[in-house]
Design an enzyme around this catalytic site. Structure first.
Site, PDB file in Angstrom:
ATOM      1  N   LEU A 166      42.593  28.096  42.223  1.00 13.32           N
ATOM      2  CA  LEU A 166      41.609  28.629  43.179  1.00 13.32           C
ATOM      3  C   LEU A 166      40.474  29.383  42.486  1.00 13.32           C
ATOM      4  CD1 LEU A 166      44.049  29.862  45.989  1.00 13.32           C
ATOM      5  CD2 LEU A 166      42.948  27.641  45.747  1.00 13.32           C
ATOM      6  N   GLY A 167      40.416  29.256  41.166  1.00 10.50           N
ATOM      7  CA  GLY A 167      39.295  29.851  40.441  1.00 10.50           C
ATOM      8  C   GLY A 167      39.379  31.358  40.328  1.00 10.50           C
ATOM      9  N   SER A 168      40.604  31.890  40.214  1.00 11.60           N
ATOM     10  CA  SER A 168      40.752  33.353  40.183  1.00 11.60           C
ATOM     11  C   SER A 168      40.054  33.960  38.966  1.00 11.60           C
ATOM     12  CB  SER A 168      42.221  33.764  40.232  1.00 11.60           C
ATOM     13  OG  SER A 168      42.780  33.796  38.956  1.00 11.60           O
ATOM     14  N   SER A 169      40.149  33.319  37.807  1.00 11.33           N
ATOM     15  CA  SER A 169      39.574  33.949  36.613  1.00 11.33           C
ATOM     16  C   SER A 169      38.053  34.009  36.712  1.00 11.33           C
ATOM     17  CB  SER A 169      40.035  33.256  35.330  1.00 11.33           C
ATOM     18  OG  SER A 169      39.483  31.974  35.253  1.00 11.33           O
ATOM     19  N   ALA A 170      37.421  32.954  37.226  1.00  9.22           N
ATOM     20  CA  ALA A 170      35.951  32.980  37.358  1.00  9.22           C
ATOM     21  C   ALA A 170      35.529  34.033  38.370  1.00  9.22           C
ATOM     22  CB  ALA A 170      35.443  31.608  37.784  1.00  9.22           C
ATOM     23  N   ALA A 171      36.282  34.155  39.467  1.00  6.61           N
ATOM     24  CA  ALA A 171      35.935  35.150  40.492  1.00  6.61           C
ATOM     25  C   ALA A 171      36.035  36.560  39.911  1.00  6.61           C
ATOM     26  CB  ALA A 171      36.844  34.992  41.707  1.00  6.61           C
ATOM     27  N   PRO A 199      45.423  34.088  44.336  1.00  6.41           N
ATOM     28  CA  PRO A 199      46.573  33.764  43.480  1.00  6.41           C
ATOM     29  C   PRO A 199      46.101  33.347  42.076  1.00  6.41           C
ATOM     30  CG  PRO A 199      46.768  32.666  45.608  1.00  6.41           C
ATOM     31  CD  PRO A 199      45.405  33.302  45.580  1.00  6.41           C
ATOM     32  N   VAL A 200      46.850  33.803  41.060  1.00  7.84           N
ATOM     33  CA  VAL A 200      46.428  33.589  39.668  1.00  7.84           C
ATOM     34  C   VAL A 200      46.942  32.247  39.142  1.00  7.84           C
ATOM     35  CG1 VAL A 200      46.721  34.509  37.325  1.00  7.84           C
ATOM     36  CG2 VAL A 200      46.344  36.054  39.239  1.00  7.84           C
ATOM     37  N   ASP A 250      33.806  26.440  38.547  1.00  8.01           N
ATOM     38  CA  ASP A 250      34.387  27.676  39.095  1.00  8.01           C
ATOM     39  C   ASP A 250      33.374  28.823  39.094  1.00  8.01           C
ATOM     40  OD1 ASP A 250      36.652  26.154  39.230  1.00  8.01           O
ATOM     41  OD2 ASP A 250      37.967  27.577  38.217  1.00  8.01           O
TER      42      ASP A 250
END
Ligand code: PMV
Length: 330
Positions: free
Chosen positions: A115-120, A110-111, A161
């Site tokens: 949950l650290g979506s941008s780093a992933a 989820p953006v 992240d």
């Protein structure tokens, strides 16, 4: 030789303890979870950089530095793609040649939810482009590039992240001393609840800065308490004490509430989880919406999931993963 297409992936994370205070040098404990972002890189015949996000339904390309939209809204696409673009430019700089690329992103994280979506996403993009172009990059190199790209999104990120999405597992993270893998043998039954409220990490971090600047002598003991929570949590992880971890989550959440980063949507889900028998619950990540998490004994997990659902959150059960960023397919 340039190969045709490389897929890489990187995990999302939850911060068990210590978010926000980590920006001020305190320690934090973070776990990689079994939700991943995927990036596929392919070379093009021209020199443009094409980016497509299948999960966000956005697509566009950079031609001589100018962004052109292909799908979705221009401003949104440009800002969402900016960190990935910067990461690609860094890899190309190391590669020493200008090639056109097609990058396709598909993330199950989820953006803007903590949950650290941008780093992933950036870690996966960096790794796929590096492998495609045969650029020798260590995990430390990928970490440095991802950290730089994250500055665009977060302003003054701690680096937690990128660290977890690249190295995976469970990390004790501290800004000045770096990070140390923690060996966690116990099962940690975590239920994540997404409030569905998108927020900006940058804004949340600024809120804490503001409170800290106005009330430094009040915030200082809060930070000290956050540090003690992390130290105590490390003992609890060694001793397999779910109950202590639950208590510490509740205390940690109270501290985060105190510095102004909880909100109604989070409180709603946290209360629902506690009432359904969770041992503890707290916001995770930057707060102000995004995700909360709850810890429950295995036999209570389903009840907590249902309670979060009834409270109109989107729950899922998260499993920890040791796998950091990796090449899926060349
Ligand atoms: O909400 P996220 O996934 O962006 O996590 C941010 C964590 C903070 O501690 C609030 C900021 C940081 O850079 O460490």
């Amino acid at each position: 030789m340039v190969v045709m297409g490389v897929v890489a992936s990187a995990p999302a994370k939850v911060i068990l303890f210590g978010e926000h205070f980590v920006v001020y040098g305190e320690p934090a404990i973070v776990i990689a979870i079994d939700k991943r972002a995927y990036a596929k890189a392919q070379t093009r015949n021209d020199k443009n950089l094409h980016l497509r996000s299948l999960n966000l339904n956005l697509a566009g390309y950079f031609e001589n530095g100018t962004f052109k939209i292909e799908q979705g809204e221009l401003k949104e696409a440009k800002s969402k793609f900016e960190p990935a673009k910067l990461a690609v430019e860094k890899v190309l700089e190391i590669y020493g040649e200008n090639v056109g690329l097609d990058i396709e992103i598909n993330s199950t994280v989820p953006v803007a939810a903590g949950l650290g979506s941008s780093a992933a996403v950036v870690a996966a993009v960096t790794t796929s482009v590096g492998a495609l172009l045969n650029v020798k990059m260590s995990k430390e190199d990928i970490f440095r590039i991802t950290c730089e790209a994250e500055k665009i999104v977060h302003g003054t990120p701690s680096g937690i992240d990128p660290a977890i999405s690249i190295f995976g597992g469970t990390l004790l993270f501290q800004m000045d001393t770096g990070f140390k893998p923690l060996e966690v043998k116990m099962d940690i039954p975590l239920i994540i609840g997404d409030t569905g409220v998108e927020r900006s990490t940058r804004v949340q971090v600024e809120k804490v800065r503001d409170i800290n600047e106005r009330y430094p002598r009040v915030v200082e003991p809060i930070m000290r308490a956050a540090r003690e929570i992390v130290l105590k949590a490390m003992e609890a992880l060694k001793e397999n004490s779910l109950e202590t971890l639950g208590d510490l989550m509740n205390i940690n959440h109270a501290l985060l509430y105190g510095v102004g980063v909880s909100d109604e949507s989070l409180e709603w889900l946290i209360n629902a989880a506690r009432k359904a028998g969770a041992l503890g619950a707290k916001l995770t990540g930057a707060g102000g919406g995004g995700c909360m998490m709850a810890l429950a004994r295995n036999e209570r997990v389903q009840e907590v999931v249902e309670a979060i659902q009834r409270a109109e959150g989107k729950p899922f059960v998260a499993k920890k993963t040791d796998e950091g960023v990796k090449i899926e397919r060349t």
